[in-house]
Scaffold this motif. Structure first.
Motif, short mmCIF file in Angstrom:
data_model
loop_
_atom_site.label_atom_id
_atom_site.label_comp_id
_atom_site.label_asym_id
_atom_site.label_seq_id
_atom_site.Cartn_x
_atom_site.Cartn_y
_atom_site.Cartn_z
N VAL A 184 34.45 29.45 37.98
CA VAL A 184 35.19 28.96 39.14
C VAL A 184 36.31 29.96 39.41
N ASN A 185 36.21 30.68 40.51
CA ASN A 185 37.19 31.70 40.87
C ASN A 185 38.09 31.13 41.97
N LEU A 186 39.30 30.73 41.59
CA LEU A 186 40.24 30.13 42.52
C LEU A 186 41.09 31.22 43.17
N GLY A 187 41.06 31.29 44.50
CA GLY A 187 41.72 32.39 45.19
C GLY A 187 40.90 33.66 45.01
N CYS A 188 39.59 33.54 45.24
CA CYS A 188 38.62 34.59 44.90
C CYS A 188 38.79 35.87 45.70
N GLY A 189 39.27 35.75 46.95
CA GLY A 189 39.40 36.93 47.78
C GLY A 189 38.09 37.69 47.92
N SER A 190 38.17 39.01 47.87
CA SER A 190 36.99 39.87 48.05
C SER A 190 36.35 40.26 46.73
N ASP A 191 36.64 39.53 45.67
CA ASP A 191 36.04 39.83 44.38
C ASP A 191 34.52 39.75 44.48
N LEU A 192 33.84 40.73 43.87
CA LEU A 192 32.38 40.83 44.00
C LEU A 192 31.64 40.75 42.67
N ARG A 193 32.34 40.42 41.59
CA ARG A 193 31.64 40.41 40.29
C ARG A 193 30.50 39.40 40.27
N MET A 194 30.57 38.37 41.13
CA MET A 194 29.52 37.34 41.11
C MET A 194 28.16 37.91 41.50
N VAL A 195 28.14 38.96 42.33
CA VAL A 195 26.87 39.56 42.76
C VAL A 195 26.08 40.03 41.54
N MET A 196 26.77 40.69 40.63
CA MET A 196 26.12 41.25 39.45
C MET A 196 25.92 40.21 38.36
N LEU A 197 26.90 39.31 38.20
CA LEU A 197 26.80 38.31 37.14
C LEU A 197 25.66 37.32 37.39
N LEU A 198 25.47 36.92 38.64
CA LEU A 198 24.41 35.96 38.94
C LEU A 198 23.03 36.54 38.67
N GLU A 199 22.90 37.85 38.76
CA GLU A 199 21.62 38.48 38.46
C GLU A 199 21.40 38.62 36.96
N GLU A 257 61.15 41.94 52.10
CA GLU A 257 61.59 42.77 53.22
C GLU A 257 60.42 43.37 53.99
N SER A 258 59.41 43.82 53.27
CA SER A 258 58.32 44.55 53.94
C SER A 258 57.17 43.65 54.38
N ARG A 259 56.99 42.52 53.70
CA ARG A 259 55.80 41.70 53.96
C ARG A 259 56.09 40.24 54.25
N GLN A 260 57.38 39.85 54.17
CA GLN A 260 57.75 38.44 54.30
C GLN A 260 56.96 37.60 53.30
N LEU A 261 56.87 38.13 52.10
CA LEU A 261 56.05 37.53 51.05
C LEU A 261 56.93 37.11 49.88
N ALA A 264 50.37 36.27 54.92
CA ALA A 264 50.87 37.34 54.07
C ALA A 264 50.17 37.31 52.71
N VAL A 265 49.94 36.12 52.17
CA VAL A 265 49.24 36.00 50.90
C VAL A 265 47.80 36.47 51.04
N GLN A 266 47.16 36.10 52.15
CA GLN A 266 45.77 36.54 52.39
C GLN A 266 45.69 38.06 52.43
N GLN A 267 46.71 38.69 52.99
CA GLN A 267 46.71 40.14 53.10
C GLN A 267 46.70 40.81 51.73
N THR A 268 47.26 40.13 50.72
CA THR A 268 47.28 40.73 49.39
C THR A 268 45.87 40.95 48.84
N ASP A 269 44.91 40.14 49.29
CA ASP A 269 43.53 40.35 48.85
C ASP A 269 43.01 41.69 49.35
N TYR A 270 43.31 42.01 50.60
CA TYR A 270 42.84 43.29 51.14
C TYR A 270 43.56 44.45 50.47
#
Length: 320
Positions: free
Chosen positions: A101-116, A247-251, A4-10
Motif C-alpha cells: 500500500v503506497n500512500l501518497g504514491c505520486g509517480s512511483d513506478l516500482r509496482m510495474v516491475m514488482l507485479l511481474e 518563500e519559493s513554493r508556499q509549501l 504545492a504538495v502535488q508539485q513535490t512529486d514531479y
C-alpha cells in the motif's frame, strides 16, 4: 497548499530521472536483488508518456536531467535504493504473498516491475485525484497498459485484480479506511510505504493516519522516508529548509522541527522502529565497490554538503 504538495512529486520524479540518466540508478542491488531488469526503460517510457500529457511537467523533468548537481543525484540514489531494498526484504519474507500500500504514491513506478516478479502480490497506490489522473493516463500509454493488464474504461482511476490506483486525501480517514477495506485485506501481510508524505501532514493528521492504517491490518510493516529538522545547537538545516520552501513554493512542513531526530520521528510508530539516516545508510549499507562506482559518475566536491543533506533524511521500518 495541496497543489504545492502535488508539485513535490514531479520534483522527486525529475530527480530520479536525472539520477537514472547519469547512471546512478539502478544500483546493482536493484537489478540483481529486486529484479528491476528494465528499471531505466520503465522510467524513460513513462517520461515519454508525460511529454504527450503535460509539457510543463515534461520540461521540468528535462531541465532537471540536464542541470542537477552530483549531490542531488547522490540523494536520489540513496532514497530509491534504501526504500526498494526494504520493499524487497518484506516481499521475500512473505514469499511474495502479500500486499503493498503506497500512500501518497505520486509517480512511483516500482509496482510495474514488482507485479511481474511477485505474481501473488497485490498493490494499491493512493494519492490526490489530480496526481492519480495524470499517472493513470501515462500508464495507459505504450507498454504499461499491457504489462499491468489495464483496460480503458473511461475512469480516472485504475482497478484490476492485482493493481489499483485510486484517489484519496490522506487527511480524510473515512476515505482512507474505505479504500483499505475495498482494495486490500485486513488479514494479509501489508507493507505500507510513505515517501516524503508524513512531513507534509499536520501533526494530528499524521498521527491519526498511522493509527488508522495500523489499526486496520492485523500485521504489517511500515516503511517511511522523510526529512528531519535536526536538533543540534548549530543545526539550522530544518529552519533554512522551511524558510526556503515557504518563500519559493508556499509549501509548509508542519512537523519538520517537531520530529527533528530519529528517535522523535520513530516515537509515533508502533512496534520497535528501526531508523537510519541516509548518511548512515550511504556509509554502512552500500558496498565500497558501489560507493566507488558512484564517484566515477560525476566529480563530487561537495562531500560536506552531501553529509549535511543525507544526515537530515531518514528511513524508518517497523513491524506490528
Amino acid at each position: 497548499m495541496d497543489r504545492a504538495v502535488q508539485q513535490t512529486d514531479y520534483d522527486a520524479f525529475s530527480c530520479r530521472m536525472a539520477a537514472i540518466l547519469k547512471g546512478y540508478l539502478p544500483s546493482k542491488a536493484q537489478m540483481d536483488t529486486c529484479g528491476y531488469k528494465d528499471y531505466k526503460e520503465v522510467h524513460v517510457e513513462y517520461t515519454g508518456a508525460l511529454k504527450g500529457l503535460s509539457r510543463r511537467i515534461y520540461s521540468q523533468v528535462d531541465r532537471a536531467c540536464r542541470s542537477l548537481l552530483p549531490v542531488m543525484n547522490h540523494g536520489s540514489y540513496v532514497r530509491a535504493v534504501s526504500v526498494d531494498m526494504e520493499v524487497h526484504k518484506f516481499l521475500e519474507r512473505h514469499g511474495g504473498r502479500a500486499q503493498v500500500v503506497n500512500l501518497g504514491c505520486g509517480s512511483d513506478l516500482r509496482m510495474v516491475m514488482l507485479l511481474e516478479k511477485y505474481r501473488e502480490m497485490k498493490y494499491l497506490d493512493v494519492d490526490f485525484a489530480e496526481c492519480v489522473r495524470l499517472k493513470k493516463n501515462a500508464l495507459q500509454r505504450h507498454s504499461f497498459g499491457a504489462r499491468l493488464g489495464l483496460v480503458e474504461d473511461g475512469s480516472m482511476e485504475i482497478v484490476t485484480d492485482r493493481y489499483s490506483l485510486v484517489a484519496g486525501d490522506l487527511r480524510n480517514l473515512e476515505v482512507v479506511l474505505g479504500l483499505l477495506q475495498k482494495y486490500t485485506a485486513a488479514d494479509v501481510p501489508a507493507l505500507v510505504i510513505t515517501e516524503c508524505v508524513l512531513c507534509y501532514l499536520g501533526d494530528q493528521d499524521a498521527k491519526r493516519l498511522v493509527d488508522c492504517v495500523v489499526g486496520f491490518y492485523s500485521h504489517g510493516t511500515w516503511v517511511s522516508y522523510d526529512p528531519i529538522g535536526g536538533s543540534g545547537s548549530n543545526d539550522r538545516f530544518g529552519s533554512i529548509m522551511q524558510y526556503n520552501l515557504r518563500e519559493s513554493r508556499q509549501l509548509e512542513l508542519p512537523t519538520l522541527m517537531t520530529y527533528n531526530t530519529k528517535d522523535s520521528y520513530a516515537a509515533r510508530f508502533p512496534g520497535e522502529p528501526s531508523t537510519k539516516t541516509m548518511w548512515e545508510y550511504y556509509n554502512e549499507d552500500l558496498l565500497m565497490e558501489e560507493r566507488r562506482r558512484l564517484r566515477t559518475l560525476q566529480f563530487l566536491d561537495e562531500v560536506e554538503e552531501l553529509e549535511i543533506i543525507l544526515t537530515h533524511y531518514i528511513i524508518l521500518t517497523t513491524n506490528w
